[in-house]
Design a protein around this motif. Structure first.
Motif, mmCIF file in Angstrom:
data_model
loop_
_atom_site.group_PDB
_atom_site.id
_atom_site.type_symbol
_atom_site.label_atom_id
_atom_site.label_comp_id
_atom_site.label_asym_id
_atom_site.label_seq_id
_atom_site.Cartn_x
_atom_site.Cartn_y
_atom_site.Cartn_z
ATOM 1 N N UNK A 67 61.258 80.281 9.356
ATOM 2 C CA UNK A 67 60.156 80.202 8.404
ATOM 3 C C UNK A 67 60.129 78.793 7.818
ATOM 4 N N UNK A 68 59.252 77.969 8.361
ATOM 5 C CA UNK A 68 59.201 76.563 7.943
ATOM 6 C C UNK A 68 58.975 76.442 6.433
ATOM 7 N N UNK A 69 58.251 77.374 5.862
ATOM 8 C CA UNK A 69 57.979 77.314 4.428
ATOM 9 C C UNK A 69 59.260 77.462 3.619
ATOM 10 N N UNK A 70 60.143 78.341 4.106
ATOM 11 C CA UNK A 70 61.391 78.544 3.380
ATOM 12 C C UNK A 70 62.260 77.288 3.424
ATOM 13 N N UNK A 71 62.241 76.616 4.570
ATOM 14 C CA UNK A 71 62.986 75.359 4.670
ATOM 15 C C UNK A 71 62.425 74.364 3.656
ATOM 16 N N UNK A 121 60.205 64.513 1.919
ATOM 17 C CA UNK A 121 61.272 65.169 2.654
ATOM 18 C C UNK A 121 60.795 66.352 3.472
ATOM 19 N N UNK A 122 59.835 66.080 4.327
ATOM 20 C CA UNK A 122 59.357 67.120 5.226
ATOM 21 C C UNK A 122 60.267 67.174 6.446
ATOM 22 N N UNK A 182 64.176 64.131 9.214
ATOM 23 C CA UNK A 182 63.389 63.818 8.024
ATOM 24 C C UNK A 182 63.151 62.311 8.060
ATOM 25 N N UNK A 183 61.926 61.919 8.270
ATOM 26 C CA UNK A 183 61.655 60.488 8.358
ATOM 27 C C UNK A 183 61.591 59.886 6.959
ATOM 28 N N UNK A 184 62.209 58.740 6.807
ATOM 29 C CA UNK A 184 62.238 58.076 5.511
ATOM 30 C C UNK A 184 60.914 57.360 5.265
#
Lengths: 362, 362, 362, 362
Positions: free
Chosen positions: A37-41, A63-64, A91-93
């Motif tokens: 569940x991407x939303x939970x992450x 911080x996606x 996570x790309x800075x």
């Protein structure tokens, strides 16, 4: 030999520097079939994000987490599932101002790893602390969010909260209130005092330490004596967070003053009649709640003047400016939860071969 | 997955049950060429042996270590040297009265691993605690004595002593006096009070907890961030000792009440101007003394009556008789030293590839 | 880093030198509850023992395995069971004439590890090859006998036999006849030719190579891609036996001359319609028989004169006398079986967490 | 337990599926200070790229490697250096037509891992073979290119070339000619015959197997007996490449027909007088050239009709169309080199602690 991997069965390797292109984690050993569940992450990531209030820095990090591999959406389903192959998280800075660190290239900040990294590696990415930055823990939180899905399936839940901050300790403990204040503090009165303390110290250009407590429900039987005892691995996990200087389980350091008759948890037909042990005996979970406390040191970046040396070993004074938090609390709380989850997920998988095989003969 | 191995480069696997044929350890990764002084190993073993005084049980264990492999005496030399192959160490059990444990076959002792071992493995060697016995630590001390030889060659020394016992804390600290009393206590006055406290509690059939402090000299650069930080691995090592319920580094839990300006160790041209960090920053040793404290719980075997259950989950009362110690202190002291030595030996070897390669380009 | 451990879940560490006090193995990760039949272990050891015929040396090694830990006989049972704790196996050396190796102290035997061990470690136990002796494989066979018990419970059987010896290859293959000759050769005619070839070469003071084939029944799903593919780990396991110089799976090197349409095993509703793959696809067992072949080099100890150098790097001639075999076959056969068993036991346990977890969602 | 990591000191974890977002690798343990030449990495990648000729598929994969962490350009330098922290490498997938795999969702391709992956994990990314695709080896080549930089500093070079393809074997071997033809074949006459054979089989919709030989210069002393012998780990490394069905070292399977007196490499003051051993004795490199051969199976994707079953276990016929190679050769050649480099880099670092320590006492 290098130490960027945690766990044996649920194995997480993190990578990345504070101001490099990206940070991330690879999970090898996550069982297949877990719904992701991407939303939970994202919710977990949001809890670690700065800018949540006065004690934390105003810097914004979206911080996606991007999941680059290891998941697949079966035909007819809507959410992806893990496939049993490595899960790569990145996570790309974005919001990284390397320039603002130029003046730190030649100076060792007290309380940071600047001097020790250079001593060990002979080269140092000075931008924002490089690999030693607390930013690295974002990758741990992302990986921990995957572990959370696995644990949920086995009824394991982990919760961390603030026990003390800047000398203010809780006097009551009502876990239902921890979302009511930004410190995840279970005592509303103490939470208000913590706010006041933070403002006061912020004005002085100083920072604060504190204590975080973590609790977890845990089935009987997790832990791998004699060296990978549950307590030993939890201590390893939590002490690997940069700001943590102490770990205690159950009664912890208080056992030093206790008698055996006080400290032993008697046993009744319904289970243990106390929990000084903090949920484990001889390194194996005993079915009671796992209880751990960690000591969190004050953020070493302070705007007050400090003595230090530069690369030429000359005495210099330093004031560390920039967008820094007043305390690692509360941002360290989801990190503590993540490390406990990674530990429990690992032990859950390590335990399965043993139990499954047992069923064959009993 | 099973957890009986410690270390990656200097790798130790222990085996054996309290009342089995023998206990032992295999060291894989010890560099070749180290002189092995059997007498020194025996000295370390003697310090862990019971029967050293009132706080310890009168049971005698000669605990002679036999080295079954991995050493060889070159022609013309008198002492054996390590050969770079696995070193197998065995201690054959002699003074073991299994019979005296028959009444424990069907009962779970509070504070021990009886219940958790059965839950995990479905089978349990009940004699003297089996694998969960403190006797297992004799194998660690034997392995630690080999690590000591390696560390000595690199100028690393480790020393542990008693900071508190049964509520008595030291008020002065003169390490030159720790051999003057049987608690390895650096405060002679406190040592006498500890004696009195031990006698008092012994008469009550109860047991005592305490605190042990370990110090080590350590060169700069040891530790493998981000997960195998020096502090994280030391916490793992020490928390894997059965009686330990808490570990803190440097200022430890006191950091919770400190300001950043108080906790940060300033840096001068001659080194750090304080040691709240306890000898490491960002998980890498900084050249200062390594300082660690561990909380030691009271021995769970008490002769006072306790509530527990038997295999049928029926409520029963138990008094654990037999030859038991009043406190894990002082016998745990050489065990703490051994675990710190094993950790440092491992990190020393893990660091070498990095440094050696560095020399090629700098 | 040192490489004396095999396996991750069923983890075996061997130790010991040919002419040291003892050799042995520690198994960490064996599930609890397995019945241990000491007689079966002895039978496996007997198959590896020298003195079984002309191709093997007449030296007698009783090779009795002592189990020092990890087993326990529950009340009311007659045979011990594993307890889930480390199983320590030791074989004490008896029939070892170190003196007879004195003349090898200063000379490097061709085909042996004498020169490379000294180069690597700077010190060498020259007696009988020290750690590099084939005697080390006795510890593998002992550990493999424990793995055999685990595999038996899961219906996995392993069988090795001779395909070629000294240039004689089998032309028929009837596995029911392999116990009828001392080469475990499935072609009785070839077996007689092998006998003749062995006598002939023995008279010349020379030695022989050959090929061993190993087959195993194996359930679907074992193997951990991408690096720990079943084939990769089997190759590792078998190539770690000193005499082995090649490993092939299924059609093996013959695939070089095949078309895709010839090599691919078609699939039918009842399973695969061929087994060129040798029982695995993409590194995971496919339910068909596992088929592996290994090339075994001639024993390097020959009594014919060879050129070599001594420690001073002076040219010398050497004849290696003593009680040596003519071929590693047949003694290598139980060693091959042991290594395949250790590999399959490891993968069986590694697979369990995955499968068990799967059941929860499917 | 999951097997996506290779190496202990120079540790590589690969991740990614053929048609997922990206594939990549994380290297943990690369020493700091190595210059990273992005162009050299690209050159290695280009050699593995499809579309190099008739034997390979015309599909274009730019395969640009992005280095996301672990490097830093020191002030005043032009090229980045490794920092000693994890190096994260990613290759984003671009030219991936998932749609074209829709008809493979419900069918098991012979010779591929379709059936075994589903059996093991219960879920399968069917697009282009998912994790089991040869595309995964691009991540190995990228990681191997970093290892190449390390090895170069220690004078170690690795070179692979074609020994046989489609039944055509080389009769001469001039390594200076391997860049003159697209098969990296050291016999120009054989190379032309291979071209003809490829065209012929291509017209038939079939595919070809072959043999690749790898040579490496290697200092004395690499390898970690008894299980992580140099030969054992090289066999592991190479057999973990999907298409490889056999591995042999030095004389390899030919030893089966040799006498000890023929196979033993005599030793002279200047070194070994032969190299049947292929550069290693008792699992440790002996200073001679390392020589390995691997058997490469024909690509299983053929356009000729094959029998197989679908998910419902019904018999169906399949023709695998699409942009497929005729042979894994020559694209497998840089993969073989990469795996040998990763192995040697790992052993180089593992050996350093030993040697460095030795210098202290000799």
């Amino acid at each position: 030999m290098a130490g960027n991997t945690f766990g044996e069965a649920f194995k997480v390797t993190t990578w990345g520097e504070s101001h490099g292109t990206a940070i991330g984690a690879v999970i090898d050993g996550c069982p297949p079939g877990l719904l992701i569940d991407q939303e939970d992450i994202n919710r977990e990531m949001a809890r670690r994000r700065p800018g949540q209030g006065g004690a934390s820095s105003p810097r914004k990090e979206p911080d996606r987490v991007e999941i680059l591999s290891g998941i697949f959406t079966p035909q007819g389903e809507e959410m992806p599932r893990t496939t049993g192959t490595p899960i790569s998280l990145a996570i790309f800075n974005k919001d990284a101002h390397s320039k603002s660190y130029d003046d730190l290239r030649e100076i060792f900040r007290p309380g940071h790893g600047d001097k020790t990294y250079l001593a060990k590696y002979g080269i140092r990415d000075h931008r924002g602390g490089g690999r030693a930055s607390a930013r690295e823990t974002a990758a741990r939180v992302a990986a921990g969010a995957i572990a959370k899905q696995l644990l949920k399936r086995h009824g394991i839940e982990v919760c961390a909260y603030t026990l003390a901050l800047g000398g203010v300790r809780i006097r009551t403990c009502d876990l239902s209130t921890i979302l009511d204040n930004r410190f995840f503090c279970p005592d509303p009165v103490a939470a208000r005092q913590m706010e006041a303390r933070v403002s006061e110290v912020h004005a002085q250009g100083d920072t604060l330490g504190g204590i975080v407590e973590i609790r977890a429900t845990c089935p009987e039987g997790l832990g791998e004596p004699v060296f990978d005892k549950l307590d030993a691995s939890l201590a390893h996990a939590l002490m690997s967070i940069g700001a943590v200087k102490g770990v205690e389980i159950g009664a912890g350091f208080a056992v030093a003053d206790m008698l055996g008759s006080e400290n032993n948890d008697a046993i009744g037909p319904g289970g243990f009649l106390g929990n000084n042990a903090g949920g484990m005996l001889a390194g194996i979970s005993n079915g009671e709640e796992v209880v751990i406390r960690v000591a969190v040191k004050p953020i070493p970046s302070i705007s007050r003047e400090q003595k230090t040396v530069n690369l030429a070993n000359e005495e210099v004074a330093i004031r560390v400016g920039g967008r820094h938090d007043i305390s690692a609390i509360p941002r360290i709380i989801p990190v503590c939860e993540a490390m406990v989850r990674l530990t429990l997920a690992d032990f859950l998988l390590r335990d399965m071969a043993v139990r499954r095989n047992m069923q064959a003969w009993i």
